[in-house]
Write a protein that holds these residues in place. Structure first.
Motif, PDB file in Angstrom:
ATOM      1  N   SER A 119       4.039  -6.017  -8.667  1.00  0.00           N
ATOM      2  CA  SER A 119       5.239  -5.852  -7.838  1.00  0.00           C
ATOM      3  C   SER A 119       5.165  -4.571  -7.020  1.00  0.00           C
ATOM      4  O   SER A 119       5.502  -4.556  -5.821  1.00  0.00           O
ATOM      5  N   LEU A 120       4.737  -3.485  -7.658  1.00  0.00           N
ATOM      6  CA  LEU A 120       4.621  -2.210  -6.935  1.00  0.00           C
ATOM      7  C   LEU A 120       3.579  -2.300  -5.825  1.00  0.00           C
ATOM      8  O   LEU A 120       3.772  -1.765  -4.723  1.00  0.00           O
ATOM      9  N   LYS A 121       2.464  -2.974  -6.093  1.00  0.00           N
ATOM     10  CA  LYS A 121       1.434  -3.150  -5.074  1.00  0.00           C
ATOM     11  C   LYS A 121       1.954  -3.971  -3.910  1.00  0.00           C
ATOM     12  O   LYS A 121       1.679  -3.669  -2.735  1.00  0.00           O
ATOM     13  N   CYS A 122       2.723  -4.998  -4.205  1.00  0.00           N
ATOM     14  CA  CYS A 122       3.298  -5.844  -3.159  1.00  0.00           C
ATOM     15  C   CYS A 122       4.240  -5.037  -2.269  1.00  0.00           C
ATOM     16  O   CYS A 122       4.227  -5.180  -1.036  1.00  0.00           O
ATOM     17  N   ILE A 123       5.045  -4.174  -2.870  1.00  0.00           N
ATOM     18  CA  ILE A 123       5.973  -3.345  -2.090  1.00  0.00           C
ATOM     19  C   ILE A 123       5.203  -2.390  -1.190  1.00  0.00           C
ATOM     20  O   ILE A 123       5.567  -2.172  -0.025  1.00  0.00           O
ATOM     21  N   GLU A 124       4.130  -1.807  -1.702  1.00  0.00           N
ATOM     22  CA  GLU A 124       3.309  -0.921  -0.868  1.00  0.00           C
ATOM     23  C   GLU A 124       2.739  -1.677   0.323  1.00  0.00           C
ATOM     24  O   GLU A 124       2.696  -1.154   1.455  1.00  0.00           O
ATOM     25  N   ASN A 125       2.315  -2.911   0.122  1.00  0.00           N
ATOM     26  CA  ASN A 125       1.787  -3.720   1.228  1.00  0.00           C
ATOM     27  C   ASN A 125       2.863  -4.028   2.263  1.00  0.00           C
ATOM     28  O   ASN A 125       2.601  -4.014   3.473  1.00  0.00           O
TER      29      ASN A 125
END
Length: 356
Positions: A119-125
């Motif tokens: 989820s955190l990686k998706c938000i960064e993207n």
């Protein structure tokens, strides 16, 4: 003459009483083990079904729907040269990403580590996609962002107030946001109460400095600090720290992520569990900052209550069942106590912000 009877002989086929007892006990013992095994499996099913799985499934549904909505906004920008409409569109996307980030922060206490990292990686993207879209739709323009007026540049000096180079390895959000950079052995303060549209703020490349930030901001990036003391008011969104060493941080935020920290103390108020990665010798204690108006700021940021999450740290690089040796709770006898700061609203460096 009476016939003499032969002596009785043991019947080898008759059961041995002790052997019969052992067999009976073994059967009873096996039956008991079977009952315990069935009971344990039944309890496992009961324990794993209701709350955690339902909560995670509900989170994933909300997260996926929000992500699709944001991606639709990113892919369907208004076809207009009007900067006002474009700014409104970008602000709407930014607000949606902030809401999604808040959802992750509020749900992090029950999410499995893999789901949380994804989820955190998706938000960064999504943030990176928004930055790319902003660069395409609106021209970049730098302007000074500070309280006091500056003297006019000397027309004869073409090198007045040069824009420092942006190293390619620094994330775009850290490069472009207003902030304090490249300072040594200074006391720096900033009061954000006079600024209503502060989004992200950056502290970068500071050595042996004391930094005081008063008021609320949406996000804070901290990058490459050594031997510093940083005191900040509440952050409405998240705080990201990278490459910090021998520092003291007093921070309040919904989500705090710490990468590559060595020998630092963190005094936190945070809604979700602090996340550390590639850290060593970091210690944690409760938030201890005071200034005039801080209670109102904490309420505005949704951080008025202490939930003691500061002491429930997740080490993403420590996968064993026992507690990570990379962090510890700071002993009360070693804590700095309550810190009271006053902010003049001035800042001892020029702060630049990209005009959106």
């Amino acid at each position: 003459m009476e016939e003499e009877l032969p002596p009785p002989q043991s019947d080898l086929s008759s059961p041995n009483p002790s052997s019969s007892i052992d067999t009976t006990l073994q059967k009873k013992h096996q039956a008991m083990l079977d009952r315990l095994s069935n009971r344990h499996q039944s309890r496992q099913k009961t324990a794993t079904t209701p709350t955690t799985i339902d909560s995670t499934a509900s989170f994933l549904f909300k997260f996926t729907e929000s992500k699709r909505s944001i991606e639709s906004l990113l892919n369907n920008s208004p076809n207009t040269p009007d900067p006002t409409l474009l700014k409104s569109h970008l602000a709407n996307i930014s607000s949606s990403i902030s809401s999604l980030e808040k959802l992750v922060a509020e749900s992090s206490y029950f999410l499995p580590p893999y789901e949380l990292r994804s989820s955190l990686k998706c938000i960064e993207n999504l943030k990176q996609s928004l930055e790319n879209l902003n660069s395409q739709l609106l021209p970049k323009k730098k302007f000074s962002f500070k309280n006091k007026s500056t003297s006019k540049p000397n027309p004869g000096n073409s090198n007045t107030n040069p824009i420092p180079p942006n190293p390619s390895h620094i994330p775009q959000s850290i490069r472009d946001s207003p902030g304090i950079r490249n300072k040594e052995s200074q006391t720096l303060s900033k009061n954000f109460k006079n600024f209503k549209e502060i989004g992200e703020f950056t502290l970068s490349d500071l050595d042996s400095c004391e930094v005081k930030l008063i008021g609320c901001i949406n996000a804070l990036f901290v990058n490459k600090l050594r031997n510093c003391r940083v005191y900040t008011g509440p952050v409405i969104g998240s705080i990201l720290l990278e490459e910090v060493e021998n520092c003291v941080f007093v921070l309040a935020s919904h989500q705090i992520r710490i990468h590559n920290a060595k020998g630092c103390d963190f005094y936190l108020r945070v809604r979700s569990r602090p996340i550390i990665e590639d850290c060593g010798g970091v210690r944690f204690a409760p938030y201890c900052l005071r200034y005039v108006g801080i209670e109102e700021d904490l309420t505005e940021a949704g951080l008025e209550e202490e939930n003691e999450s500061w002491g429930n740290v997740d080490d993403f690089k420590w996968l064993r069942a026992v507690k990570s040796p990379n962090w510890s709770v700071l002993e009360e006898s070693e804590r700095i106590g309550c810190v009271e700061i006053e902010g003049s609203g001035s800042i001892e460096t020029e702060v630049e912000i990209e005009k959106v």
